[in-house]
Scaffold this motif. Sequence first.
Motif, PDB file in Angstrom:
ATOM      1  N   UNK A 240       7.485   8.902 -28.120  1.00 50.26           N
ATOM      2  CA  UNK A 240       7.791   9.727 -29.295  1.00 50.26           C
ATOM      3  C   UNK A 240       7.742  11.214 -28.960  1.00 50.26           C
ATOM      4  N   UNK A 241       6.770  11.602 -28.139  1.00 52.62           N
ATOM      5  CA  UNK A 241       6.641  12.998 -27.724  1.00 52.62           C
ATOM      6  C   UNK A 241       7.858  13.439 -26.922  1.00 52.62           C
ATOM      7  N   UNK A 242       8.267  12.610 -25.968  1.00 51.25           N
ATOM      8  CA  UNK A 242       9.406  12.969 -25.125  1.00 51.25           C
ATOM      9  C   UNK A 242      10.729  12.878 -25.883  1.00 51.25           C
ATOM     10  N   UNK A 243      10.818  11.950 -26.822  1.00 50.81           N
ATOM     11  CA  UNK A 243      12.046  11.802 -27.609  1.00 50.81           C
ATOM     12  C   UNK A 243      12.269  13.040 -28.478  1.00 50.81           C
ATOM     13  N   UNK A 244      11.178  13.573 -28.984  1.00 50.66           N
ATOM     14  CA  UNK A 244      11.268  14.778 -29.822  1.00 50.66           C
ATOM     15  C   UNK A 244      11.573  16.010 -28.989  1.00 50.66           C
ATOM     16  N   UNK A 245      10.955  16.101 -27.798  1.00 54.18           N
ATOM     17  CA  UNK A 245      11.131  17.289 -26.957  1.00 54.18           C
ATOM     18  C   UNK A 245      12.514  17.354 -26.319  1.00 54.18           C
ATOM     19  N   UNK A 246      12.990  16.223 -25.768  1.00 56.86           N
ATOM     20  CA  UNK A 246      14.300  16.129 -25.103  1.00 56.86           C
ATOM     21  C   UNK A 246      14.478  17.155 -23.981  1.00 56.86           C
ATOM     22  N   UNK A 247      13.387  17.564 -23.328  1.00 53.83           N
ATOM     23  CA  UNK A 247      13.511  18.538 -22.252  1.00 53.83           C
ATOM     24  C   UNK A 247      13.334  17.900 -20.867  1.00 53.83           C
ATOM     25  N   UNK A 248      12.606  16.805 -20.833  1.00 54.11           N
ATOM     26  CA  UNK A 248      12.354  16.138 -19.564  1.00 54.11           C
ATOM     27  C   UNK A 248      13.346  14.997 -19.326  1.00 54.11           C
ATOM     28  N   UNK A 249      13.602  14.227 -20.378  1.00 54.34           N
ATOM     29  CA  UNK A 249      14.463  13.053 -20.272  1.00 54.34           C
ATOM     30  C   UNK A 249      15.706  13.195 -21.139  1.00 54.34           C
ATOM     31  N   UNK A 250      16.806  12.577 -20.674  1.00 49.95           N
ATOM     32  CA  UNK A 250      18.069  12.665 -21.378  1.00 49.95           C
ATOM     33  C   UNK A 250      18.213  11.612 -22.470  1.00 49.95           C
ATOM     34  N   UNK A 251      19.150  11.875 -23.379  1.00 49.31           N
ATOM     35  CA  UNK A 251      19.403  10.961 -24.494  1.00 49.31           C
ATOM     36  C   UNK A 251      19.830   9.588 -23.975  1.00 49.31           C
ATOM     37  N   UNK A 252      20.620   9.567 -22.914  1.00 49.56           N
ATOM     38  CA  UNK A 252      21.101   8.306 -22.353  1.00 49.56           C
ATOM     39  C   UNK A 252      19.989   7.427 -21.832  1.00 49.56           C
TER      40      UNK A 252
ATOM     41  N   UNK B 287      19.608   3.986  -3.989  1.00 53.87           N
ATOM     42  CA  UNK B 287      18.152   4.098  -3.986  1.00 53.87           C
ATOM     43  C   UNK B 287      17.701   5.436  -3.426  1.00 53.87           C
ATOM     44  N   UNK B 288      18.416   5.944  -2.430  1.00 53.29           N
ATOM     45  CA  UNK B 288      18.091   7.269  -1.890  1.00 53.29           C
ATOM     46  C   UNK B 288      18.156   8.312  -3.002  1.00 53.29           C
ATOM     47  N   UNK B 289      19.213   8.238  -3.796  1.00 51.40           N
ATOM     48  CA  UNK B 289      19.408   9.200  -4.872  1.00 51.40           C
ATOM     49  C   UNK B 289      18.344   9.046  -5.951  1.00 51.40           C
ATOM     50  N   UNK B 290      17.979   7.803  -6.259  1.00 50.50           N
ATOM     51  CA  UNK B 290      16.945   7.546  -7.259  1.00 50.50           C
ATOM     52  C   UNK B 290      15.624   8.175  -6.821  1.00 50.50           C
ATOM     53  N   UNK B 291      15.246   7.938  -5.562  1.00 50.13           N
ATOM     54  CA  UNK B 291      13.985   8.464  -5.035  1.00 50.13           C
ATOM     55  C   UNK B 291      13.986   9.992  -5.045  1.00 50.13           C
ATOM     56  N   UNK B 292      15.097  10.587  -4.616  1.00 52.29           N
ATOM     57  CA  UNK B 292      15.175  12.049  -4.523  1.00 52.29           C
ATOM     58  C   UNK B 292      15.093  12.738  -5.878  1.00 52.29           C
ATOM     59  N   UNK B 293      15.421  12.004  -6.946  1.00 56.03           N
ATOM     60  CA  UNK B 293      15.508  12.628  -8.279  1.00 56.03           C
ATOM     61  C   UNK B 293      14.369  12.250  -9.223  1.00 56.03           C
ATOM     62  N   UNK B 294      13.306  11.647  -8.713  1.00 53.11           N
ATOM     63  CA  UNK B 294      12.248  11.157  -9.596  1.00 53.11           C
ATOM     64  C   UNK B 294      11.425  12.263 -10.272  1.00 53.11           C
ATOM     65  N   UNK B 295      11.640  13.513  -9.864  1.00 57.25           N
ATOM     66  CA  UNK B 295      10.918  14.615 -10.515  1.00 57.25           C
ATOM     67  C   UNK B 295      11.877  15.648 -11.110  1.00 57.25           C
ATOM     68  N   UNK B 296      13.142  15.300 -11.210  1.00 57.65           N
ATOM     69  CA  UNK B 296      14.110  16.192 -11.850  1.00 57.65           C
ATOM     70  C   UNK B 296      13.996  16.077 -13.373  1.00 57.65           C
ATOM     71  N   UNK B 297      14.397  17.128 -14.082  1.00 58.70           N
ATOM     72  CA  UNK B 297      14.340  17.148 -15.548  1.00 58.70           C
ATOM     73  C   UNK B 297      15.690  17.578 -16.100  1.00 58.70           C
ATOM     74  N   UNK B 298      15.998  17.140 -17.320  1.00 53.70           N
ATOM     75  CA  UNK B 298      17.293  17.485 -17.904  1.00 53.70           C
ATOM     76  C   UNK B 298      17.384  18.963 -18.257  1.00 53.70           C
ATOM     77  N   UNK B 299      16.231  19.662 -18.401  1.00 52.35           N
ATOM     78  CA  UNK B 299      16.280  21.100 -18.675  1.00 52.35           C
ATOM     79  C   UNK B 299      16.355  21.918 -17.385  1.00 52.35           C
ATOM     80  N   UNK B 300      16.553  21.212 -16.262  1.00 53.98           N
ATOM     81  CA  UNK B 300      16.683  21.818 -14.938  1.00 53.98           C
ATOM     82  C   UNK B 300      15.433  22.586 -14.494  1.00 53.98           C
ATOM     83  N   UNK B 301      14.284  22.180 -15.004  1.00 57.93           N
ATOM     84  CA  UNK B 301      13.023  22.776 -14.589  1.00 57.93           C
ATOM     85  C   UNK B 301      12.230  21.822 -13.678  1.00 57.93           C
ATOM     86  N   UNK B 302      12.891  20.757 -13.245  1.00 60.21           N
ATOM     87  CA  UNK B 302      12.243  19.817 -12.352  1.00 60.21           C
ATOM     88  C   UNK B 302      12.410  20.235 -10.909  1.00 60.21           C
TER      89      UNK B 302
END
Length: 228
Positions: free
Chosen positions: A207-219, A145-160
């Motif tokens: 649909x917007x995020x699925x197309x962009x794939x910059x914030x969230x990962x495929x998994x 849970x610590x890790x989940x909380x710490x990463x709630x604003x991270x992005x897969x494009x490493x701009x989080x």
Amino acid sequence: TYTDLVLLITDQSEFASYDKGKDLFHQVEVLASDLLMNLGALGEAWQVVNNSAFCEFGSIERGPSVAAYAGLLSLMSGIGDPAQVMVAAMMADVGMLDLHPKILKKIRLKQDESMNAEERLHYENHPLISVNRALGRKLPLPEAMKNIIACTHERVDQKGFPNRIRGEKIPLESQMIQFCELLDKNSVVEMGKERVDIQELRKTLFNKEYEARDRFGFGFLEPLKKVL
């Protein structure tokens, strides 16, 4: 109970009780599970959450709403433990209470881009402050849970933020909470504005995020494709 817990976490006096904190945290866990059971029984409960009135509480008043969305999405998609996701969502932005009122005002007015470098740094550290605040009050946060909380604003494009970690290291639960924060931010009922259809918004946002794939990962996105 959530409000009481937050007040205790942010109370830095020597009189704040560690035992009371643990008790309140346990109550939040139990109530989150109960709420999840009721929402799950309704099936499509998105509109219920969107219509619910949550009390105003500084910068984190939307925590229960985001948690309810995240719990529903976890339940529907099979990603993470729904109750743990809900509790993590409620704890994720506690660190916002450490921010200067000027920063909070810019966030509320959606003027994030006008933050200076110092304000931006302070804001981007708030997930870690959330974890540290909870640990400072000796709340029994599981390591996951610590890790989940710490990463709630991270992005897969490493701009989080705060650590700009690689996409594969961002917990799926963290991505879910971030998705639900976006959902809530764009659907919250405001005076003078037309109500947003939460059912349509969740599909449009996905649909917007699925197309962009910059914030969230495929998994994370692929399991949601089946339920959204």
